[in-house]
Each structure stands twice: as C-alpha cells, then as structure tokens.
Design a protein around this motif. Structure first.
Motif, PDB file in Angstrom:
ATOM      1  N   MET A   1       0.800  -1.163   0.113  1.00 29.64           N
ATOM      2  CA  MET A   1       0.029   0.026  -0.216  1.00 29.64           C
ATOM      3  C   MET A   1       1.023   1.217  -0.062  1.00 29.64           C
ATOM      4  SD  MET A   1      -2.989   1.016   2.492  1.00 29.64           S
ATOM      5  CE  MET A   1      -3.707  -0.496   2.585  1.00 29.64           C
ATOM      6  N   SER A   2       0.446   2.208  -0.764  1.00 32.52           N
ATOM      7  CA  SER A   2       1.479   3.207  -1.005  1.00 32.52           C
ATOM      8  C   SER A   2       1.151   4.412   0.201  1.00 32.52           C
ATOM      9  CB  SER A   2       1.554   3.886  -2.347  1.00 32.52           C
ATOM     10  OG  SER A   2       0.203   4.593  -2.798  1.00 32.52           O
ATOM     11  N   ILE A   3       1.881   5.441   0.060  1.00 33.40           N
ATOM     12  CA  ILE A   3       1.627   6.279   1.105  1.00 33.40           C
ATOM     13  C   ILE A   3       0.296   7.295   0.718  1.00 33.40           C
ATOM     14  CG2 ILE A   3       3.221   8.114  -0.050  1.00 33.40           C
ATOM     15  CD1 ILE A   3       2.764   7.675   3.695  1.00 33.40           C
ATOM     16  N   GLY A   4       0.145   7.309  -0.741  1.00 31.64           N
ATOM     17  CA  GLY A   4      -1.026   8.000  -1.332  1.00 31.64           C
ATOM     18  C   GLY A   4      -2.316   7.347  -0.892  1.00 31.64           C
ATOM     19  N   ASP A   5      -2.167   5.930  -1.030  1.00 34.42           N
ATOM     20  CA  ASP A   5      -3.465   5.269  -0.346  1.00 34.42           C
ATOM     21  C   ASP A   5      -3.863   5.481   0.825  1.00 34.42           C
ATOM     22  OD1 ASP A   5      -3.536   4.315  -3.082  1.00 34.42           O
ATOM     23  OD2 ASP A   5      -2.671   2.548  -2.550  1.00 34.42           O
ATOM     24  N   ILE A   6      -2.810   5.705   1.794  1.00 37.38           N
ATOM     25  CA  ILE A   6      -3.083   5.818   3.402  1.00 37.38           C
ATOM     26  C   ILE A   6      -3.471   7.156   3.259  1.00 37.38           C
ATOM     27  CG2 ILE A   6      -1.828   6.137   5.533  1.00 37.38           C
ATOM     28  CD1 ILE A   6       0.153   3.638   4.454  1.00 37.38           C
ATOM     29  N   PHE A   7      -3.110   8.306   2.713  1.00 35.52           N
ATOM     30  CA  PHE A   7      -3.625   9.602   2.945  1.00 35.52           C
ATOM     31  C   PHE A   7      -4.927   9.923   2.482  1.00 35.52           C
ATOM     32  CE2 PHE A   7       0.905  11.375   2.889  1.00 35.52           C
ATOM     33  CZ  PHE A   7       0.875  11.538   4.252  1.00 35.52           C
ATOM     34  N   TYR A   8      -5.346   8.935   1.485  1.00 37.48           N
ATOM     35  CA  TYR A   8      -6.724   9.069   0.803  1.00 37.48           C
ATOM     36  C   TYR A   8      -7.512   8.351   1.778  1.00 37.48           C
ATOM     37  CZ  TYR A   8     -10.359   8.167  -2.579  1.00 37.48           C
ATOM     38  OH  TYR A   8     -11.598   8.201  -3.225  1.00 37.48           O
ATOM     39  N   MET A   9      -7.246   7.262   2.306  1.00 34.95           N
ATOM     40  CA  MET A   9      -8.245   6.636   3.321  1.00 34.95           C
ATOM     41  C   MET A   9      -8.201   7.612   4.458  1.00 34.95           C
ATOM     42  SD  MET A   9      -7.556   2.657   3.061  1.00 34.95           S
ATOM     43  CE  MET A   9      -5.707   2.480   3.300  1.00 34.95           C
ATOM     44  N   GLY A  10      -7.295   8.009   4.781  1.00 34.05           N
ATOM     45  CA  GLY A  10      -7.329   8.950   6.021  1.00 34.05           C
ATOM     46  C   GLY A  10      -8.351  10.231   5.689  1.00 34.05           C
ATOM     47  N   ALA A  11      -8.161  10.891   4.605  1.00 33.96           N
ATOM     48  CA  ALA A  11      -9.039  11.807   4.142  1.00 33.96           C
ATOM     49  C   ALA A  11     -10.607  11.214   4.234  1.00 33.96           C
ATOM     50  CB  ALA A  11      -8.785  12.467   2.681  1.00 33.96           C
ATOM     51  N   MET A  12     -10.638  10.105   3.582  1.00 34.13           N
ATOM     52  CA  MET A  12     -12.071   9.624   3.696  1.00 34.13           C
ATOM     53  C   MET A  12     -12.861   9.655   5.126  1.00 34.13           C
ATOM     54  SD  MET A  12     -12.455   6.877   0.730  1.00 34.13           S
ATOM     55  CE  MET A  12     -11.682   5.641   1.514  1.00 34.13           C
ATOM     56  N   VAL A  13     -12.028   9.193   5.988  1.00 37.20           N
ATOM     57  CA  VAL A  13     -12.477   8.929   7.324  1.00 37.20           C
ATOM     58  C   VAL A  13     -12.787  10.453   7.864  1.00 37.20           C
ATOM     59  CG1 VAL A  13     -11.817   8.320   9.833  1.00 37.20           C
ATOM     60  CG2 VAL A  13     -11.259   6.957   7.840  1.00 37.20           C
ATOM     61  N   VAL A  14     -11.588  11.344   7.715  1.00 36.18           N
ATOM     62  CA  VAL A  14     -12.055  12.851   8.329  1.00 36.18           C
ATOM     63  C   VAL A  14     -13.132  13.273   7.632  1.00 36.18           C
ATOM     64  CG1 VAL A  14     -10.897  15.015   8.176  1.00 36.18           C
ATOM     65  CG2 VAL A  14      -9.318  12.996   8.860  1.00 36.18           C
ATOM     66  N   PHE A  15     -13.308  13.379   6.346  1.00 38.30           N
ATOM     67  CA  PHE A  15     -14.249  13.838   5.717  1.00 38.30           C
ATOM     68  C   PHE A  15     -15.775  13.454   6.091  1.00 38.30           C
ATOM     69  CE2 PHE A  15     -11.191  15.445   2.613  1.00 38.30           C
ATOM     70  CZ  PHE A  15     -11.590  17.041   2.813  1.00 38.30           C
ATOM     71  N   SER A  16     -15.700  11.914   6.241  1.00 40.12           N
ATOM     72  CA  SER A  16     -16.929  10.963   6.802  1.00 40.12           C
ATOM     73  C   SER A  16     -17.193  11.777   8.238  1.00 40.12           C
ATOM     74  CB  SER A  16     -16.846   9.867   6.657  1.00 40.12           C
ATOM     75  OG  SER A  16     -16.365   9.326   5.567  1.00 40.12           O
ATOM     76  N   PHE A  17     -16.329  11.683   9.021  1.00 41.48           N
ATOM     77  CA  PHE A  17     -16.716  12.344  10.446  1.00 41.48           C
ATOM     78  C   PHE A  17     -17.184  13.792  10.309  1.00 41.48           C
ATOM     79  CE2 PHE A  17     -15.207  13.812  14.603  1.00 41.48           C
ATOM     80  CZ  PHE A  17     -15.893  12.955  15.235  1.00 41.48           C
ATOM     81  N   MET A  18     -16.404  14.558   9.661  1.00 45.53           N
ATOM     82  CA  MET A  18     -17.043  16.057   9.459  1.00 45.53           C
ATOM     83  C   MET A  18     -18.438  16.060   9.043  1.00 45.53           C
ATOM     84  SD  MET A  18     -13.507  17.664   7.991  1.00 45.53           S
ATOM     85  CE  MET A  18     -14.474  19.173   7.416  1.00 45.53           C
ATOM     86  N   THR A  19     -18.710  15.433   8.048  1.00 46.18           N
ATOM     87  CA  THR A  19     -20.018  15.180   7.452  1.00 46.18           C
ATOM     88  C   THR A  19     -21.177  14.864   8.418  1.00 46.18           C
ATOM     89  OG1 THR A  19     -19.192  14.884   5.312  1.00 46.18           O
ATOM     90  CG2 THR A  19     -21.559  14.272   5.636  1.00 46.18           C
ATOM     91  N   PHE A  20     -20.773  13.867   9.355  1.00 43.07           N
ATOM     92  CA  PHE A  20     -21.553  13.270  10.346  1.00 43.07           C
ATOM     93  C   PHE A  20     -21.782  14.515  11.355  1.00 43.07           C
ATOM     94  CE2 PHE A  20     -21.436  11.780  14.906  1.00 43.07           C
ATOM     95  CZ  PHE A  20     -22.672  10.917  14.817  1.00 43.07           C
ATOM     96  N   LEU A  21     -20.580  15.249  12.019  1.00 44.82           N
ATOM     97  CA  LEU A  21     -20.907  16.229  12.566  1.00 44.82           C
ATOM     98  C   LEU A  21     -21.769  17.527  12.228  1.00 44.82           C
ATOM     99  CD1 LEU A  21     -17.272  16.478  14.315  1.00 44.82           C
ATOM    100  CD2 LEU A  21     -19.391  15.489  15.325  1.00 44.82           C
ATOM    101  N   ILE A  22     -21.614  17.713  11.044  1.00 44.23           N
ATOM    102  CA  ILE A  22     -22.363  18.757  10.258  1.00 44.23           C
ATOM    103  C   ILE A  22     -23.866  18.350  10.326  1.00 44.23           C
ATOM    104  CG2 ILE A  22     -23.040  19.977   8.350  1.00 44.23           C
ATOM    105  CD1 ILE A  22     -19.941  20.187   7.834  1.00 44.23           C
TER     106      ILE A  22
END
Length: 55
Positions: A1-22
């Motif tokens: 797994m490349s570093i880009g994939d890890i950042f992409y998964m992290g961004a998905m988690v962060v944006f999902s959490f932000m959407t939930f909070l909003i």
C-alpha cells in the motif's frame, strides 16, 4: 500500500466524520431540550397570536 493510498483513506475518514458532525449539529438545532421541534412551536405561537388578535 503506497503512502498516497494511506492519505486517501485518512481523508475519507476525516471527511466522513466531518459530514456526520455537520448533519448531527443541524438536526440538534431543530429541537429544544424537551425534544420539541422549534419550527412547530413557533408556528403554534404565531397561529395562537393571530387568533387572539381576531377576537
């Protein structure tokens, strides 16, 4: 797994959490502490006030 994939998964988690909070915050603003919808309470007050004016 490349570093880009890890950042992409992290961004998905962060944006999902932000959407939930909003969405949760918007939902909570529609109700008071008693669980009553604020827009319906205001509508009742306006209708009651307009009925009292007519009488």
């Amino acid at each position: 797994m490349s570093i880009g994939d890890i950042f992409y998964m992290g961004a998905m988690v962060v944006f999902s959490f932000m959407t939930f909070l909003i969405i949760r915050g918007n939902f909570q603003r529609k109700f008071n502490d008693k669980g009553e919808r604020l827009d319906l309470i205001e509508k009742e007050r306006k209708e009651k006030h307009s009925r009292e004016k007519k009488d």
